[in-house]
Design a protein around this motif. Structure first.
Motif, PDB file in Angstrom:
ATOM      1  N   VAL A   1       8.118  15.414   0.896  1.00 24.56           N
ATOM      2  CA  VAL A   1       8.409  15.120  -0.502  1.00 24.56           C
ATOM      3  C   VAL A   1       7.257  14.343  -1.134  1.00 24.56           C
ATOM      4  N   GLN A   2       6.585  13.493  -0.340  1.00 20.39           N
ATOM      5  CA  GLN A   2       5.449  12.738  -0.859  1.00 20.39           C
ATOM      6  C   GLN A   2       4.289  13.673  -1.215  1.00 20.39           C
ATOM      7  N   GLN A   3       4.029  14.668  -0.344  1.00 26.52           N
ATOM      8  CA  GLN A   3       2.943  15.600  -0.602  1.00 26.52           C
ATOM      9  C   GLN A   3       3.227  16.441  -1.837  1.00 26.52           C
ATOM     10  N   ILE A   4       4.459  16.902  -1.981  1.00 24.26           N
ATOM     11  CA  ILE A   4       4.831  17.701  -3.155  1.00 24.26           C
ATOM     12  C   ILE A   4       4.590  16.900  -4.427  1.00 24.26           C
ATOM     13  N   ALA A   5       4.981  15.627  -4.400  1.00 26.19           N
ATOM     14  CA  ALA A   5       4.810  14.774  -5.577  1.00 26.19           C
ATOM     15  C   ALA A   5       3.338  14.554  -5.893  1.00 26.19           C
ATOM     16  N   VAL A   6       2.548  14.232  -4.875  1.00 26.77           N
ATOM     17  CA  VAL A   6       1.117  13.980  -5.087  1.00 26.77           C
ATOM     18  C   VAL A   6       0.418  15.212  -5.653  1.00 26.77           C
ATOM     19  N   GLU A   7       0.706  16.380  -5.083  1.00 26.33           N
ATOM     20  CA  GLU A   7       0.058  17.612  -5.525  1.00 26.33           C
ATOM     21  C   GLU A   7       0.441  17.989  -6.955  1.00 26.33           C
ATOM     22  N   ASN A   8       1.569  17.482  -7.417  1.00 31.14           N
ATOM     23  CA  ASN A   8       2.026  17.806  -8.772  1.00 31.14           C
ATOM     24  C   ASN A   8       1.906  16.619  -9.729  1.00 31.14           C
TER      25      ASN A   8
ATOM     26  N   GLY B   1       0.798  -1.221   0.000  1.00 33.33           N
ATOM     27  CA  GLY B   1       0.000   0.000   0.000  1.00 33.33           C
ATOM     28  C   GLY B   1       0.826   1.265   0.000  1.00 33.33           C
ATOM     29  N   ASP B   2       2.034   1.245   0.575  1.00 33.56           N
ATOM     30  CA  ASP B   2       2.861   2.439   0.593  1.00 33.56           C
ATOM     31  C   ASP B   2       3.278   2.851  -0.811  1.00 33.56           C
ATOM     32  N   LEU B   3       3.476   1.852  -1.696  1.00 32.35           N
ATOM     33  CA  LEU B   3       3.852   2.163  -3.071  1.00 32.35           C
ATOM     34  C   LEU B   3       2.639   2.487  -3.930  1.00 32.35           C
ATOM     35  N   PHE B   4       1.483   1.905  -3.594  1.00 34.03           N
ATOM     36  CA  PHE B   4       0.276   2.092  -4.373  1.00 34.03           C
ATOM     37  C   PHE B   4      -0.876   2.442  -3.430  1.00 34.03           C
ATOM     38  N   PRO B   5      -0.893   3.677  -2.885  1.00 37.89           N
ATOM     39  CA  PRO B   5      -1.840   4.033  -1.835  1.00 37.89           C
ATOM     40  C   PRO B   5      -3.300   3.966  -2.245  1.00 37.89           C
ATOM     41  N   ARG B   6      -3.593   4.020  -3.537  1.00 36.39           N
ATOM     42  CA  ARG B   6      -4.990   4.004  -3.960  1.00 36.39           C
ATOM     43  C   ARG B   6      -5.475   2.615  -4.341  1.00 36.39           C
ATOM     44  N   LYS B   7      -4.627   1.608  -4.155  1.00 32.25           N
ATOM     45  CA  LYS B   7      -5.006   0.249  -4.527  1.00 32.25           C
ATOM     46  C   LYS B   7      -4.745  -0.711  -3.371  1.00 32.25           C
ATOM     47  N   ASN B   8      -5.610  -1.702  -3.253  1.00 32.74           N
ATOM     48  CA  ASN B   8      -5.409  -2.748  -2.256  1.00 32.74           C
ATOM     49  C   ASN B   8      -4.674  -3.901  -2.941  1.00 32.74           C
ATOM     50  N   ILE B   9      -3.354  -3.870  -2.876  1.00 34.69           N
ATOM     51  CA  ILE B   9      -2.524  -4.822  -3.600  1.00 34.69           C
ATOM     52  C   ILE B   9      -1.690  -5.634  -2.617  1.00 34.69           C
TER      53      ILE B   9
END
Length: 297
Positions: free
Chosen positions: A197-204, A11-19
């Protein structure tokens, strides 16, 4: 070793998927020159192969793909493949057989797909060390199961970063400039917030790994280093133009920890915030931005 099944969430790599991934088997083979062709049809698990040295051939989608050291190929479930070593220089490889709830979603970020099942690892020497750790840790003990799962996660991270680097190298410079400009403007406009850094990436709308590569190439520093240096520049203005306390200025530029702020300030300016104010330094604190031609205030 075949009875051990390792499972973990990604989930940390793919937060929007249950993998989830379950490792079925890890193995290594030094092929003989006359080894028969391997045939795979309709297996219930995927198989990720890393070529350690030598040469061989993979036949996928009706195409012959020559492979050598540093190449990685993924055999998907419900697909047909054939692969075999070069008789003059037979290959050696480590493989990981695994089940996954969504193999396509996981490995498309690694640059691997049914249509394109092969990638080349740029930094393969470090990958080999990790592969050896995975191979050595694969046994039936509970602690080793945890180790193997952790190493496989690190391997996925390396594949994702490798793909981000390759994608970046093929992007036109104009696109790179635009992407970096958008991220810099976002940071400049939001530096007062507690940014990660995660938030900056997500927002962009960009992956962390690709953003890191872009910043290294185009800005010459990491996104967080840029953010902190920009905060220091903003703090310099406040130290010169206001009577606010150091704690107030630290909070104003988005750093809640005053001690950390002081260390950060001294790193970039060579003096503490208090010394900077007492000396009355006469400078343009944003000159470094203008030198890099990235002043988007």
């Amino acid at each position: 070793m075949e009875n051990c099944v390792l499972g973990f969430e990604v989930g940390d790599l793919f937060p929007r998927k249950n993998i989830a991934i379950k490792i079925h088997k890890v193995g290594q083979e030094h092929c003989e020159p006359k080894k028969k062709h391997e045939l795979r049809r309709w297996d219930s698990y995927n198989s990720l192969h890393f070529v350690l040295f030598g040469h061989g051939t993979l036949i996928a989608n009706g195409k012959k793909i020559p492979l050598s050291k540093g190449d990685v190929f993924l055999l998907f479930t419900n697909e047909q493949y054939e692969y075999y070593p070069d008789p003059a220089d037979p290959w050696s490889y480590i493989w990981v057989d695994f089940y996954a709830t969504d193999t396509k979603a996981i490995f498309e970020r690694c640059g691997l797909s049914i249509e394109n099942p092969v990638v080349h690892m740029a930094d393969f020497s470090k990958t080999v060390d990790l592969l050896n750790e995975i191979y050595e840790s694969y046994d039936a003990s509970e602690m080793q199961q945890i180790s193997c799962s952790a190493y496989f996660m690190l391997l996925l991270k390396k594949l994702i970063r490798n793909n981000a680097r390759l994608s970046y190298l093929t992007e036109p410079t104009s696109i790179k400039d635009r992407r970096v400009r958008e991220i810099l403007i976002y940071i400049n406009n939001n530096y007062r917030m507690e940014l990660s850094v995660q938030q900056i990436a997500v927002e962009n709308h960009i992956s962390v790994s690709r953003m890191m590569v872009l910043f290294s190439e185009m800005v010459g520093m990491s996104p967080i280093s840029y953010l902190n240096r920009y905060r220091v520049s903003a703090a310099c203005e406040l130290l010169r133009s206001t009577n606010a306390t150091i704690a107030e200025i630290s909070n104003e530029v988005g750093v809640k920890d005053q001690l950390y702020f002081s260390r950060m300030f001294k790193k970039w300016k060579g003096v503490s915030p208090r010394e900077y104010r007492v000396k009355g330094v006469d400078e343009n604190p944003y000159a470094w931005l203008e030198e890099k031609h990235i002043d988007y205030r």
